[in-house]
Write a protein that holds these residues in place. Structure first.
Motif, PDB file in Angstrom:
ATOM      1  N   ASP A  46       0.867  -1.179   0.000  1.00 57.82           N
ATOM      2  CA  ASP A  46       0.000   0.000   0.000  1.00 57.82           C
ATOM      3  C   ASP A  46       0.902   1.228   0.000  1.00 57.82           C
ATOM      4  O   ASP A  46       1.173   1.833   1.035  1.00 57.82           O
ATOM      5  CB  ASP A  46      -0.915  -0.023   1.234  1.00 57.82           C
ATOM      6  CG  ASP A  46      -1.794   1.199   1.359  1.00 57.82           C
ATOM      7  OD1 ASP A  46      -1.709   2.107   0.497  1.00 57.82           O
ATOM      8  OD2 ASP A  46      -2.564   1.266   2.337  1.00 57.82           O
ATOM      9  N   TRP A  47       1.403   1.592  -1.188  1.00 57.34           N
ATOM     10  CA  TRP A  47       2.363   2.692  -1.286  1.00 57.34           C
ATOM     11  C   TRP A  47       1.772   4.011  -0.808  1.00 57.34           C
ATOM     12  O   TRP A  47       2.479   4.839  -0.243  1.00 57.34           O
ATOM     13  CB  TRP A  47       2.912   2.805  -2.700  1.00 57.34           C
ATOM     14  CG  TRP A  47       3.805   1.654  -3.053  1.00 57.34           C
ATOM     15  CD1 TRP A  47       3.563   0.663  -3.962  1.00 57.34           C
ATOM     16  CD2 TRP A  47       5.079   1.345  -2.471  1.00 57.34           C
ATOM     17  NE1 TRP A  47       4.606  -0.235  -3.974  1.00 57.34           N
ATOM     18  CE2 TRP A  47       5.551   0.164  -3.077  1.00 57.34           C
ATOM     19  CE3 TRP A  47       5.864   1.958  -1.492  1.00 57.34           C
ATOM     20  CZ2 TRP A  47       6.768  -0.419  -2.743  1.00 57.34           C
ATOM     21  CZ3 TRP A  47       7.087   1.386  -1.157  1.00 57.34           C
ATOM     22  CH2 TRP A  47       7.528   0.208  -1.780  1.00 57.34           C
ATOM     23  N   GLU A  48       0.486   4.212  -1.012  1.00 60.86           N
ATOM     24  CA  GLU A  48      -0.144   5.448  -0.544  1.00 60.86           C
ATOM     25  C   GLU A  48      -0.102   5.521   0.987  1.00 60.86           C
ATOM     26  O   GLU A  48       0.222   6.557   1.574  1.00 60.86           O
ATOM     27  CB  GLU A  48      -1.588   5.533  -1.030  1.00 60.86           C
ATOM     28  CG  GLU A  48      -2.266   6.837  -0.705  1.00 60.86           C
ATOM     29  CD  GLU A  48      -3.670   6.916  -1.284  1.00 60.86           C
ATOM     30  OE1 GLU A  48      -4.545   7.447  -0.582  1.00 60.86           O
ATOM     31  OE2 GLU A  48      -3.891   6.449  -2.414  1.00 60.86           O
ATOM     32  N   GLY A  49      -0.424   4.419   1.649  1.00 62.34           N
ATOM     33  CA  GLY A  49      -0.371   4.366   3.106  1.00 62.34           C
ATOM     34  C   GLY A  49       1.050   4.523   3.624  1.00 62.34           C
ATOM     35  O   GLY A  49       1.286   5.201   4.629  1.00 62.34           O
ATOM     36  N   GLU A  51       3.482   6.084   2.064  1.00 63.29           N
ATOM     37  CA  GLU A  51       3.849   7.480   1.784  1.00 63.29           C
ATOM     38  C   GLU A  51       3.329   8.430   2.866  1.00 63.29           C
ATOM     39  O   GLU A  51       4.035   9.352   3.283  1.00 63.29           O
ATOM     40  CB  GLU A  51       3.285   7.893   0.419  1.00 63.29           C
ATOM     41  CG  GLU A  51       3.634   9.297   0.017  1.00 63.29           C
ATOM     42  CD  GLU A  51       4.719   9.352  -1.030  1.00 63.29           C
ATOM     43  OE1 GLU A  51       5.316  10.416  -1.152  1.00 63.29           O
ATOM     44  OE2 GLU A  51       4.970   8.346  -1.710  1.00 63.29           O
ATOM     45  N   LYS A  52       2.113   8.194   3.333  1.00 60.74           N
ATOM     46  CA  LYS A  52       1.547   9.042   4.391  1.00 60.74           C
ATOM     47  C   LYS A  52       2.405   8.997   5.644  1.00 60.74           C
ATOM     48  O   LYS A  52       2.656  10.024   6.279  1.00 60.74           O
ATOM     49  CB  LYS A  52       0.116   8.610   4.726  1.00 60.74           C
ATOM     50  CG  LYS A  52      -0.896   8.997   3.696  1.00 60.74           C
ATOM     51  CD  LYS A  52      -2.283   8.520   4.092  1.00 60.74           C
ATOM     52  CE  LYS A  52      -3.282   8.798   2.991  1.00 60.74           C
ATOM     53  NZ  LYS A  52      -4.617   8.284   3.320  1.00 60.74           N
ATOM     54  N   GLN A  53       2.860   7.807   6.021  1.00 66.32           N
ATOM     55  CA  GLN A  53       3.701   7.672   7.215  1.00 66.32           C
ATOM     56  C   GLN A  53       5.069   8.333   7.014  1.00 66.32           C
ATOM     57  O   GLN A  53       5.587   8.994   7.909  1.00 66.32           O
ATOM     58  CB  GLN A  53       3.867   6.200   7.594  1.00 66.32           C
ATOM     59  CG  GLN A  53       2.589   5.508   7.990  1.00 66.32           C
ATOM     60  CD  GLN A  53       1.922   6.157   9.178  1.00 66.32           C
ATOM     61  OE1 GLN A  53       2.553   6.478  10.175  1.00 66.32           O
ATOM     62  NE2 GLN A  53       0.618   6.379   9.073  1.00 66.32           N
ATOM     63  N   ASP A  55       5.726  10.837   4.973  1.00 66.25           N
ATOM     64  CA  ASP A  55       5.501  12.292   4.989  1.00 66.25           C
ATOM     65  C   ASP A  55       5.359  12.809   6.419  1.00 66.25           C
ATOM     66  O   ASP A  55       5.868  13.877   6.755  1.00 66.25           O
ATOM     67  CB  ASP A  55       4.261  12.663   4.180  1.00 66.25           C
ATOM     68  CG  ASP A  55       4.466  12.537   2.683  1.00 66.25           C
ATOM     69  OD1 ASP A  55       5.629  12.418   2.234  1.00 66.25           O
ATOM     70  OD2 ASP A  55       3.461  12.545   1.952  1.00 66.25           O
ATOM     71  N   ARG A  91      12.278   4.540  -4.534  1.00 67.23           N
ATOM     72  CA  ARG A  91      11.186   5.507  -4.433  1.00 67.23           C
ATOM     73  C   ARG A  91      11.541   6.730  -3.598  1.00 67.23           C
ATOM     74  O   ARG A  91      11.177   7.843  -3.933  1.00 67.23           O
ATOM     75  CB  ARG A  91       9.948   4.863  -3.808  1.00 67.23           C
ATOM     76  CG  ARG A  91       9.150   3.994  -4.727  1.00 67.23           C
ATOM     77  CD  ARG A  91       8.000   3.351  -3.957  1.00 67.23           C
ATOM     78  NE  ARG A  91       7.180   2.567  -4.827  1.00 67.23           N
ATOM     79  CZ  ARG A  91       6.034   2.977  -5.357  1.00 67.23           C
ATOM     80  NH1 ARG A  91       5.564   4.158  -5.079  1.00 67.23           N
ATOM     81  NH2 ARG A  91       5.349   2.194  -6.158  1.00 67.23           N
ATOM     82  N   TYR A  92      12.223   6.491  -2.477  1.00 68.98           N
ATOM     83  CA  TYR A  92      12.400   7.562  -1.497  1.00 68.98           C
ATOM     84  C   TYR A  92      13.840   8.053  -1.356  1.00 68.98           C
ATOM     85  O   TYR A  92      14.096   8.973  -0.594  1.00 68.98           O
ATOM     86  CB  TYR A  92      11.834   7.117  -0.146  1.00 68.98           C
ATOM     87  CG  TYR A  92      10.384   6.759  -0.273  1.00 68.98           C
ATOM     88  CD1 TYR A  92       9.418   7.741  -0.484  1.00 68.98           C
ATOM     89  CD2 TYR A  92       9.962   5.438  -0.240  1.00 68.98           C
ATOM     90  CE1 TYR A  92       8.082   7.418  -0.637  1.00 68.98           C
ATOM     91  CE2 TYR A  92       8.623   5.105  -0.385  1.00 68.98           C
ATOM     92  CZ  TYR A  92       7.700   6.094  -0.585  1.00 68.98           C
ATOM     93  OH  TYR A  92       6.369   5.773  -0.743  1.00 68.98           O
TER      94      TYR A  92
END
Length: 100
Positions: A46-49, A51-53, A55, A91-92
């Motif tokens: 869950d890349w969106e989830g 990413e939220k953490q 951020d 990615r990061y």
């Protein structure tokens, strides 16, 4: 010569085929706290989830649990966790440390 950035905050990952556990850690206090467990989506992180953490916590590096067999050999799960770690790094653009 540019010095490497000091690592103070990390996010740790417990990679699984169905779920990925995340924890935040501090190298200064040498403590960690659970953050969230995310469900895989159709077999993918869950890349969106994630990413939220990232951020929210703004880590300096990642730690990923990589399970090896007792004899040190590689399993299917080892390969999957290493692949996940490679994707995090790409990615990061942050260091990824592997822990067995």
């Amino acid at each position: 010569m540019e010095s490497e950035k000091e690592i103070n905050k990390v996010i740790g990952f417990d990679f699984g085929n169905r779920r990925i556990g995340m924890a935040s850690g501090q190298t200064i206090t040498q403590t960690a706290s659970p953050l969230i467990t995310l469900e895989q989506i159709d077999g993918n992180p869950d890349w969106e989830g994630i990413e939220k953490q990232i951020d929210e916590w703004q880590p300096d590096a990642f730690i990923i649990g990589v399970p090896y067999q007792l004899d040190g050999s590689v399993s299917t799960m080892t390969k999957a966790a290493l692949h996940f770690g490679d994707n995090l790094k790409k990615r990061y653009k942050l260091p990824v440390f592997e822990v067995n």
